[in-house]
Design an enzyme around this catalytic site. Structure first.
Site, mmCIF file in Angstrom:
data_model
loop_
_atom_site.group_PDB
_atom_site.id
_atom_site.type_symbol
_atom_site.label_atom_id
_atom_site.label_comp_id
_atom_site.label_asym_id
_atom_site.label_seq_id
_atom_site.Cartn_x
_atom_site.Cartn_y
_atom_site.Cartn_z
ATOM 1 N N THR A 32 0.949 -1.113 0.357
ATOM 2 C CA THR A 32 -0.460 0.496 -0.181
ATOM 3 C C THR A 32 1.328 1.519 0.251
ATOM 4 O O THR A 32 1.924 1.248 0.674
ATOM 5 C CB THR A 32 -0.860 -0.513 1.142
ATOM 6 O OG1 THR A 32 -1.866 -1.060 1.404
ATOM 7 C CG2 THR A 32 -1.727 1.297 1.724
ATOM 8 N N SER A 34 1.742 5.287 -2.705
ATOM 9 C CA SER A 34 2.337 5.869 -3.783
ATOM 10 C C SER A 34 3.197 5.242 -5.215
ATOM 11 O O SER A 34 3.080 4.855 -5.903
ATOM 12 C CB SER A 34 3.271 7.084 -3.895
ATOM 13 O OG SER A 34 4.264 7.169 -2.727
ATOM 14 N N ASP A 85 6.399 -4.163 -1.398
ATOM 15 C CA ASP A 85 5.386 -3.040 -0.984
ATOM 16 C C ASP A 85 6.407 -1.803 -0.566
ATOM 17 O O ASP A 85 7.611 -2.215 -0.487
ATOM 18 C CB ASP A 85 4.890 -3.567 0.914
ATOM 19 C CG ASP A 85 4.106 -2.480 1.075
ATOM 20 O OD1 ASP A 85 3.976 -1.770 1.095
ATOM 21 O OD2 ASP A 85 3.898 -2.677 2.855
ATOM 22 N N GLY A 86 6.575 -0.533 -0.547
ATOM 23 C CA GLY A 86 7.326 0.256 0.194
ATOM 24 C C GLY A 86 7.757 0.169 1.192
ATOM 25 O O GLY A 86 7.486 -0.689 2.087
ATOM 26 N N ASP A 88 8.961 2.868 5.112
ATOM 27 C CA ASP A 88 8.868 4.893 5.200
ATOM 28 C C ASP A 88 10.276 5.260 5.643
ATOM 29 O O ASP A 88 10.948 5.703 5.682
ATOM 30 C CB ASP A 88 8.304 5.254 6.556
ATOM 31 C CG ASP A 88 6.273 4.500 6.055
ATOM 32 O OD1 ASP A 88 6.063 5.508 5.068
ATOM 33 O OD2 ASP A 88 5.394 3.907 6.565
ATOM 34 N N GLY A 99 3.303 2.017 7.197
ATOM 35 C CA GLY A 99 2.784 2.386 8.029
ATOM 36 C C GLY A 99 1.693 3.377 8.425
ATOM 37 O O GLY A 99 1.022 4.670 9.015
ATOM 38 N N GLY A 101 1.025 5.265 6.069
ATOM 39 C CA GLY A 101 0.048 5.101 4.773
ATOM 40 C C GLY A 101 -0.976 4.173 5.864
ATOM 41 O O GLY A 101 -2.392 4.157 5.305
ATOM 42 N N GLU A 107 -0.964 -5.183 5.927
ATOM 43 C CA GLU A 107 1.062 -5.278 5.103
ATOM 44 C C GLU A 107 2.314 -6.152 5.577
ATOM 45 O O GLU A 107 1.658 -7.471 5.233
ATOM 46 C CB GLU A 107 2.015 -4.492 5.550
ATOM 47 C CG GLU A 107 0.824 -2.782 4.003
ATOM 48 C CD GLU A 107 1.636 -1.552 4.288
ATOM 49 O OE1 GLU A 107 1.021 -1.280 4.035
ATOM 50 O OE2 GLU A 107 2.023 -1.068 5.966
HETATM 51 C C1 5RP Z 1 1.442 2.157 4.469
HETATM 52 C C2 5RP Z 1 3.018 1.981 3.798
HETATM 53 C C3 5RP Z 1 3.696 2.460 2.655
HETATM 54 O O1 5RP Z 1 4.520 1.498 2.349
HETATM 55 C C4 5RP Z 1 4.968 3.823 3.209
HETATM 56 O O2 5RP Z 1 3.988 4.368 4.333
HETATM 57 C C5 5RP Z 1 5.923 3.761 2.322
HETATM 58 O O3 5RP Z 1 4.898 4.766 1.500
HETATM 59 P P1 5RP Z 1 5.088 5.120 -0.135
HETATM 60 O O4 5RP Z 1 5.511 4.555 -1.075
HETATM 61 O O5 5RP Z 1 3.782 6.816 -0.548
HETATM 62 O O6 5RP Z 1 5.991 6.254 0.079
HETATM 63 O O7 5RP Z 1 3.962 1.811 5.278
HETATM 64 O O8 5RP Z 1 1.368 1.588 5.313
#
Ligand code: 5RP
Length: 223
Positions: A32, A34, A85-86, A88, A99, A101, A107
């Site tokens: 989840t 961007s 997944d991405g 932070d 987290g 997002g 996740e």
């Molecule tokens: C969502 C997450 C995302 O993977 C994390 O926030 C990175 O988001 P982005 O790709 O928008 O920088 O953990 O819960």
């Protein structure tokens, strides 16, 4: 390169990784955020080879279904080869804070069922010590004050994420001021606090592969 171009580049690298490493018809776990959204859009090119996806949030499920992917409930899937997944923040041992997002619980659950966790992010997310990014905790609403007291005792400053409810109907506390030298230990300690559904440390189940977007291109790092 802009940050969005870096995200697009790592998203494409993740699609290439799946093309090389996932068997035909495999079910893929999808994160989840961007960066994950760029990944979902890029995955369309590989759709004939993808059996189905498992989504880590309602937003991801809607985006996948909007592109015509079959989305399975996780309970219908015993194993999946890859979860993408991405993050932070990610440290040198591939422990992550996730987290941002608010999707950390789903996740973490989907990642637990995957053989390989492929983290996609740009180089700004790489850190020596986790904790500059506030650590998200998904918390049962009635436990908020008690969890806040526990986090203050651990040296953190919990801040309620205003106006946000998770897909599971809970709140998020973002904990500032932690310097996380031992992420596995802190993750285990936070797992013991009643009222915390999930903490955003992904250290016990860290990433296996990091596709890192840099100004020189995407670098593939493995643990
Ligand atoms: C969502 C997450 C995302 O993977 C994390 O926030 C990175 O988001 P982005 O790709 O928008 O920088 O953990 O819960």
């Amino acid at each position: 390169m802009t940050q969005d171009e870096l995200k697009q580049a790592v998203a494409q690298a993740a699609v290439d990784y799946i093309a090389q490493h996932a068997p035909e018809g495999a079910t893929i776990g999808v994160g989840t955020g961007s960066t994950a959204n760029f990944f979902i859009d890029a995955l369309v090119a590989l759709k004939p080879r993808i059996g189905a996806a498992v989504a880590s949030s309602e937003a991801t499920r809607k985006r996948l279904e909007g592109h015509g992917f079959k989305v399975f409930d996780l309970n219908a899937v015993a194993r999946m080869p890859i979860y993408v997944d991405g993050a932070d923040e990610i440290d040198p041992g591939f422990a992550m804070i996730k987290g941002g997002g608010g999707a950390l619980t789903r996740e973490k659950i989907v990642a637990a069922v995957a053989d390989t966790f492929v983290c996609i992010c740009d180089a700004s997310k790489q850190v020596d010590i986790l904790g500059k990014f506030p650590l998200p905790l998904e918390v049962i609403p009635m436990a908020r004050a008690q969890v806040e007291r526990e986090l203050i005792a651990l040296g953190g400053k919990p801040v309620l994420r205003e106006g946000f409810t998770t897909d599971n109907g809970n709140i998020i506390l973002d904990v500032h001021g932690l310097s996380i030298g031992k992420p596995t230990e802190l993750e285990s300690a936070l797992n013991q606090i009643v009222g915390i559904v999930t903490n955003g440390l992904f250290a016990r189940r860290s990433a296996d592969v990091l596709l890192l977007g840099t100004s020189d291109g995407v670098v593939t790092l493995t643990k």
